[in-house]
Design a protein around this motif. Structure first.
Motif, PDB file in Angstrom:
ATOM      1  N   ARG A   3       0.838  -1.192   0.000  1.00 38.37           N
ATOM      2  CA  ARG A   3       0.000   0.000   0.000  1.00 38.37           C
ATOM      3  C   ARG A   3       0.882   1.254   0.000  1.00 38.37           C
ATOM      4  O   ARG A   3       1.934   1.271   0.632  1.00 38.37           O
ATOM      5  N   GLU A  47      -8.913   2.872  -0.294  1.00 38.88           N
ATOM      6  CA  GLU A  47      -8.677   2.838  -1.744  1.00 38.88           C
ATOM      7  C   GLU A  47      -8.955   4.226  -2.292  1.00 38.88           C
ATOM      8  O   GLU A  47     -10.080   4.730  -2.180  1.00 38.88           O
ATOM      9  N   ALA A  53      -4.603   1.181  -3.459  1.00 40.10           N
ATOM     10  CA  ALA A  53      -4.544   0.861  -2.030  1.00 40.10           C
ATOM     11  C   ALA A  53      -3.552   1.771  -1.316  1.00 40.10           C
ATOM     12  O   ALA A  53      -2.384   1.840  -1.696  1.00 40.10           O
TER      13      ALA A  53
END
Length: 342
Positions: A3, A47, A53
Motif C-alpha cells: 500500500r 482505496e 490501495a
C-alpha cells in the motif's frame, strides 16, 4: 503489492484531520479547534481513486509548543519516515525527508489533490520477492514451521506473499513443515524457501546443490538493500563482550518464548560474545544510533519499503552496520555463503 503510505503533515490545528476525513470519505480522526487534539499518528487503510490501495497517516503536527510537543513532533517525524509521499498544509513546513511533498491549500477540491498526488508519486518498476531465483514451471519447496509464533489457523504474511507470487509466476509450490521435509524431498525442487530460524536444519536435510533461501532474505531484497545487509552481517564476526546490538522490529507484537527477534537471535549472538541486546519495536527506532555495534532489522513484512530504506540510510549516515533477521541468522550459523540471494 504494498500500500502507498501518504502522510498528512503541517502545524498543529492546521486542518490535517479535516483533510484526512475528506480523503477517506468518513470520520477517521477527531476534529476540534483545540490545538493538539491528534496526539498519535492515526492510520487508515483506504482505496483512493486513480491511486489504489493506500494508508493515510494523520500526524500529530509540527511546530508544537505544548508540554507534549517534542514527543508529538518525534512521532510525526517517525510517521514521515514510513511515508512514500507527504501532503502538507499551510504554513507549509520544511521536512528533511527524501520523499515528494504535495502542498495543499484548504479550498482545493479533493479530486484536484488526488490528481496531484498521483502525478507526484515515484514511479517504480514492479519488484518480485523471489527476484530472478525462479522461472515459470519451477518446483519450489516452502518449509514453513507451525510453532507458537504462527497465528492459529493462519499462515504468516511473508509465507502468504511468497506463495501467491509463486502461483502468479507460474511455479509449482509445495508446502511442508520441517518434520515432513524428508517426504517432500522425494521430488527434487528447483528452489527451497524456508523460515530463517530453521536454516541450519533445512540446509542439513537437502542436497548441497539445491538452491536455498528464506522468506526473510527475500524480504531483504524487496524492501531493504541486500548488499548493505550482507556487508553489515560481517560485523557479527567482530562482536566482543559488552558491545550493544539493536534488534529493530517494524511492528509491535506480544513476544513469546520462541520469539525470533527477542529470544532466538540474541541467543545465537551470545554464543559469539556477551553482547548487550536492546529492542526497538514499532516507531521506537532511535534517531541517535551512536554506541551500537550492529543493527539487526526484522523482515518488515507489515511495513512499507520506504520505512526500511529510511532506517538503512540513518544507520549508514551514522556509520553503524545494519543487516536483517534472515541474513544475520545465516551468518551466525556459518551458511551465509550457501544462501541464494534475490
Amino acid at each position: 503489492m504494498e500500500r502507498i503510505h501518504i502522510a498528512v503533515i503541517g502545524p498543529v490545528n492546521s486542518g490535517k484531520s479535516t483533510l484526512v476525513n475528506a480523503l477517506c470519505g468518513q470520520e477517521v480522526s477527531i476534529v476540534s479547534p483545540v490545538a493538539g487534539t491528534t496526539t498519535d499518528p492515526v492510520r487508515k487503510a483506504v482505496e483512493l481513486p486513480g491511486i489504489g490501495a493506500c494508508i493515510i497517516i494523520d500526524t500529530p503536527g509540527l511546530e508544537d509548543s505544548t508540554t507534549l510537543g517534542p514527543e508529538r513532533m518525534r512521532r510525526t517525524l517517525s510517521a514521515i519516515d514510513e511515508a512514500d509521499i507527504a501532503v502538507a498544509l499551510p504554513p507549509f513546513p520544511k521536512i528533511d525527508a527524501d520523499i515528494p511533498v504535495v502542498n495543499y491549500t484548504p479550498g482545493e477540491s479533493i479530486e484536484s489533490l488526488l490528481e496531484r498526488i498521483r502525478k507526484a508519486l515515484p514511479k517504480e518498476e514492479e519488484r518480485f520477492l523471489t527476484g530472478d531465483l525462479i522461472k515459470t514451471g519451477d518446483k519450489v519447496l516452502l518449509v514453513m514451521p507451525q510453532d507458537s509464533e504462527a497465528p492459529k489457523g493462519r499462515i504468516i504474511l511473508p509465507q502468504v506473499q511468497v506463495l501467491r507470487e509463486l502461483l502468479d509466476r507460474g511455479c509449482i509450490p509445495v508446502c511442508c513443515t520441517p518434520a515432513s521435509l524428508p517426504e517432500a524431498l522425494n521430488t527434487a525442487p528447483d528452489l527451497v524457501i524456508t523460515d530463517s530460524q530453521v536454516f541450519a536444519a533445512v540446509n542439513a536435510a537437502i542436497p548441497s546443490e539445491t538452491p536455498l533461501t528464506s522468506f526473510s532474505v527475500l524480504l531483504a531484497g524487496a524492501k531493504g538493500d541486500i548488499k548493505t545487509y550482507v556487508e553489515g552481517a560481517r560485523a557479527i564476526e567482530s562482536l566482543k563482550d559488552g558491545d550493544r546490538v539493536l534488534i529493530a522490529e517494524a511492528c509491535t507484537h506480544v513476544p513469546d518464548s520462541e520469539d525470533i527477534g527477542r529470544v532466538k537471535i540474541p541467543a545465537l549472538l551470545r554464543k559469539k560474545a556477551r553482547v548487550e541486546v536492546q529492542i526497538a519495536a514499532g516507531n521506537d527506532f532511535p534517531e541517535n544510533l551512536e554506541g551500537y555495534s550492529l543493527i539487526i532489522h526484522c523482515g518488515a513484512c507489515v511495513a512499507g519499503r520506504q520505512l526500511v530504506q529510511s532506517r538503512i540510510k540513518k544507520a549508514l549516515r551514522q556509520g553503524v552496520p545494519i543487516t536483517n533477521y534472515g541474513i544475520a541468522i545465516a551468518a551466525l550459523q556459518g551458511i551465509l555463503g550457501r544462501i541464494s540471494l534475490p
